[in-house]
Scaffold this motif. Structure first.
Motif, PDB file in Angstrom:
ATOM      1  N   GLU A  91       0.846  -1.204   0.000  1.00  0.00           N
ATOM      2  CA  GLU A  91       0.000   0.000   0.000  1.00  0.00           C
ATOM      3  C   GLU A  91       0.876   1.247   0.000  1.00  0.00           C
ATOM      4  O   GLU A  91       0.618   2.215  -0.728  1.00  0.00           O
ATOM      5  CB  GLU A  91      -0.903  -0.013   1.233  1.00  0.00           C
ATOM      6  CG  GLU A  91      -1.876   1.151   1.242  1.00  0.00           C
ATOM      7  CD  GLU A  91      -2.895   1.036   2.370  1.00  0.00           C
ATOM      8  OE1 GLU A  91      -2.642   0.287   3.341  1.00  0.00           O
ATOM      9  OE2 GLU A  91      -3.933   1.710   2.268  1.00  0.00           O
TER      10      GLU A  91
ATOM     11  N   LYS B  83      -7.446  -4.034  -5.098  1.00  0.00           N
ATOM     12  CA  LYS B  83      -8.206  -3.114  -4.244  1.00  0.00           C
ATOM     13  C   LYS B  83      -7.319  -1.932  -3.821  1.00  0.00           C
ATOM     14  O   LYS B  83      -7.708  -0.765  -3.947  1.00  0.00           O
ATOM     15  CB  LYS B  83      -8.689  -3.883  -3.008  1.00  0.00           C
ATOM     16  CG  LYS B  83      -9.836  -3.257  -2.322  1.00  0.00           C
ATOM     17  CD  LYS B  83     -10.451  -4.255  -1.351  1.00  0.00           C
ATOM     18  CE  LYS B  83     -11.176  -3.464  -0.284  1.00  0.00           C
ATOM     19  NZ  LYS B  83     -11.216  -4.126   0.978  1.00  0.00           N
ATOM     20  N   LEU B  84      -6.116  -2.271  -3.372  1.00  0.00           N
ATOM     21  CA  LEU B  84      -5.177  -1.212  -2.963  1.00  0.00           C
ATOM     22  C   LEU B  84      -4.869  -0.292  -4.137  1.00  0.00           C
ATOM     23  O   LEU B  84      -4.826   0.932  -4.004  1.00  0.00           O
ATOM     24  CB  LEU B  84      -3.856  -1.821  -2.483  1.00  0.00           C
ATOM     25  CG  LEU B  84      -3.841  -2.581  -1.163  1.00  0.00           C
ATOM     26  CD1 LEU B  84      -2.459  -3.156  -0.899  1.00  0.00           C
ATOM     27  CD2 LEU B  84      -4.225  -1.621  -0.054  1.00  0.00           C
TER      28      LEU B  84
ATOM     29  N   ASN C   9      -7.824   1.893  -5.293  1.00  0.00           N
ATOM     30  CA  ASN C   9      -8.012   2.953  -4.278  1.00  0.00           C
ATOM     31  C   ASN C   9      -6.982   4.066  -4.428  1.00  0.00           C
ATOM     32  O   ASN C   9      -7.250   5.227  -4.124  1.00  0.00           O
ATOM     33  CB  ASN C   9      -7.886   2.383  -2.859  1.00  0.00           C
ATOM     34  CG  ASN C   9      -9.173   1.724  -2.432  1.00  0.00           C
ATOM     35  OD1 ASN C   9     -10.213   1.954  -3.029  1.00  0.00           O
ATOM     36  ND2 ASN C   9      -9.090   0.886  -1.406  1.00  0.00           N
TER      37      ASN C   9
END
Ligand code: MCA
Ligand code: AMP
Length: 517
Positions: free
Chosen positions: A98, A121-122, A125
């Motif tokens: 991340e 997902k990271l 985002n």
């Protein structure tokens, strides 16, 4: 206008016979042969796919995938399309990934199929628009997409100073920093190593290192490609597999742990190694015992060299007589040899003044191989360079009267474990947040396999009795596995100096026999 794209130089060195084998895979999932034409066509297809995405110039392409020849092709495709390759250790956990994605803002992320859920997902985002998968078994969405594109591609125009790669390295304080390496940094270093190590087109390299770091990705791969030399490719290091390959190979590169593990196998003999030309070690100090045992067992003298992510290779023991040093050709154990041609290396005292021959001080370097700075960290970059343009390595060493450089220690608080860098500050920060922990200190102690490993020494909060095993388990999943301390000790107090600072040297001394054989 000439094109300084590193891919152009590598491609120009491919042999005339493009149908000759460039990479042969060995070991688990092995048995495949990739020709030079395969590398060329496959990298063109991925580069064409990147072009079709209409990414801004010099977009970052972050890659966390298992080692495979396709991952190497992805690296070549990134260079070819003029984008910036950002390799990530497969051991990194979600919190680490991340940070890297947030900091580098890659346009493309490529991950292992098994990690697609959490990585995508990271990435989404953080604003990344394209996330692909690449498995170590020739599967994944990246290859699916690339298969729709043509296999011819004109390499993007690049200047020598254009950014080619960002390599993240941790720091003594604060978060990881992205070292920015240009096409020119890498090509100049690869050319120097080709000449200094006497690379020949008939060389065959055993490639057994990971390809997300300078050693496996640049030193090894650029060496082979720039000479049109084939590679025998292992996705994972296995001592016996390497020994079985020695009769077919001429060059091997490893971190010291690879050499000690090879020595532990009785199949390593003088006869097995008789076809080899050169064994090279680096990334961590090679113990003199390993150097000597290797000589006795195989008849070969390991050539030790020294480098950094920020600089690629800096020094090397000579492969043959070095005219710059009176024709000396001795490879001396426990030294890292001479500064490479074009590299200026000086040893300075705390005030930055050069010390006398044989005296110990901080190592500073300058040369065409030295990076331009840390990604989006101008202050950090300014701190690490002197006013006359030398980079402060954080390594402590000396130069003897014959010109050989020896690394005697580090001024940076760093543990090198099995060739991976572990920064105590990062682990201490995690430990200090854990339930019942008041303070912690992580130190490196000698280890027979990894050379050095981390040990966590912890003080409990009043009224708490943290369990060392639970603390270690708590770190797993938050930090890459090689960073996890191999032992945790809960103690009543830490040794401190008059300023109240923890005396890590005393802790190291106290625990230096924890892993004695
Ligand atoms: C694995 N483990 C480690 C390490 N590797 N612990 C400490 N240090 C390590 N290096 C742990 C795992 O967390 C695991 O613990 C257990 O050991 C076994 O893991 P496994 O993956 O099976 O280990 P392995 O495959 O045998 O790996 C050991 C290795 C590997 C082959 C020595 O670490 C390696 O490839 N090292 C080379 C690193 C390298 O390429 N460095 C170059 C950086 P558990 O069971 O508890 O989970 S470039 C550089 O430094 C500069 C520029 C330079 O000069 O080259
Ligand atoms: P990295 O940040 O992974 O690039 O690691 C670079 C560091 O590895 C250097 O600053 C040195 O401390 C260490 N290193 C690399 N090669 C050697 C070597 N041959 N001997 C001792 N230390 C080395």
């Amino acid at each position: 206008m000439s094109n300084h794209n590193l891919f152009v130089a590598l491609r120009a060195a491919f042999p005339d016979d493009l149908d000759a084998v460039a990479v042969e895979t060995v070991g688990v999932g092995g048995g495949l042969c990739y020709t030079w034409r395969d590398l060329d066509r496959a990298s063109a297809m991925i580069a064409n796919h990147f072009d079709s995405l209409k990414l801004p110039a010099r977009s970052r392409i972050a890659v966390q995938v298992e080692k495979s020849v396709e991952a190497l092709v992805l690296y070549l495709a990134t260079l070819r399309s003029g984008h910036v390759f950002l390799p990530l250790n497969t051991a990194y956990q979600a919190a680490e990934i991340e940070y890297f994605i947030g900091n580098a803002e890659p346009a493309v992320v490529v991950c292992s199929p098994a990690n697609f859920g959490w990585v995508s997902k990271l990435a989404f985002n953080a604003g990344t628009r394209h996330v692909y998968t690449l498995g170590d078994d020739r599967t994944g969405t990246l290859l699916d997409r690339a298969s729709h594109h043509g296999d011819q591609h004109t390499p993007a125009q690049c200047g020598a100073d254009d950014l080619a790669v960002i390599i993240y390295t941790s720091g003594t304080t604060g978060r990881s920093k992205g070292a920015m390496l240009s096409h020119g940094n890498m090509l100049s270093n690869a050319r120097v190593l080709r000449d200094y190590w006497g690379w020949r087109p008939d060389d065959v390299l055993i490639h057994a290192l990971p390809i997300f770091h300078v050693h496996g990705l640049f030193v090894a791969i650029h060496g082979a490609l720039l000479n049109g030399s084939p590679m025998l490719w292992l996705n994972k290091f296995e001592p016996r597999a390497v020994i079985d390959l020695l009769p077919r190979a001429t060059v091997f590169m490893g971190v010291p742990t690879l050499y000690t593990r090879l020595l532990a196998d009785p199949a390593l003999t003088r006869e097995a190694a008789s076809h080899m030309r050169l064994f090279i070690s680096g990334s961590a100090p090679l113990l003199i015992e390993t150097f000597t045992q290797w000589q006795e067992r195989t008849g070969h003298t390991i050539l030790e060299r020294y480098g950094m992510s920020e600089t690629i290779m800096l020094t090397s023991n000579p492969y043959q007589a070095d005219p710059r040093h009176g024709g000396q050709f001795e490879r001396r154990g426990a030294t890292v040899g001479f500064p490479l041609p074009g590299v200026e290396l000086r040893v300075v005292d705390d005030a930055g003044r050069p010390v006398e021959v044989g005296e110990v001080g901080g190592i500073q370097v300058r040369g065409p191989n030295v990076f331009s700075g840390y990604w989006r960290m101008p202050e950090k970059t300014a701190e690490e360079f002197t006013t006359d343009g030398f980079f402060k390595t954080g390594d402590v060493g000396k130069i003897d009267e014959r010109g050989y450089v020896t690394i005697v220690g580090r001024s940076k608080d760093l543990i090198i474990s099995g060739g991976y860098n572990v920064y105590p500050a990062e682990i201490e920060a995690e430990l200090n947040q854990m339930h019942g922990v008041a303070e912690s200190a992580v130190v490196g102690v000698p280890h027979p396999d990894f050379g050095e490993v981390g040990v966590a020494v912890v003080i409990a909060r009043p009224g708490f009795e943290p369990d060392p095993v639970s603390l270690i388990n708590g770190l797993k999943g938050r930090l890459a596995n090689y960073k996890i301390p191999k032992r945790c000790l809960v103690v009543p107090e830490l040794p401190r100096n008059t300023m109240g600072k923890v005396q890590k040297n005393l802790l190291r001394e106290q625990h230096k026999h924890l892993f004695s054989a």
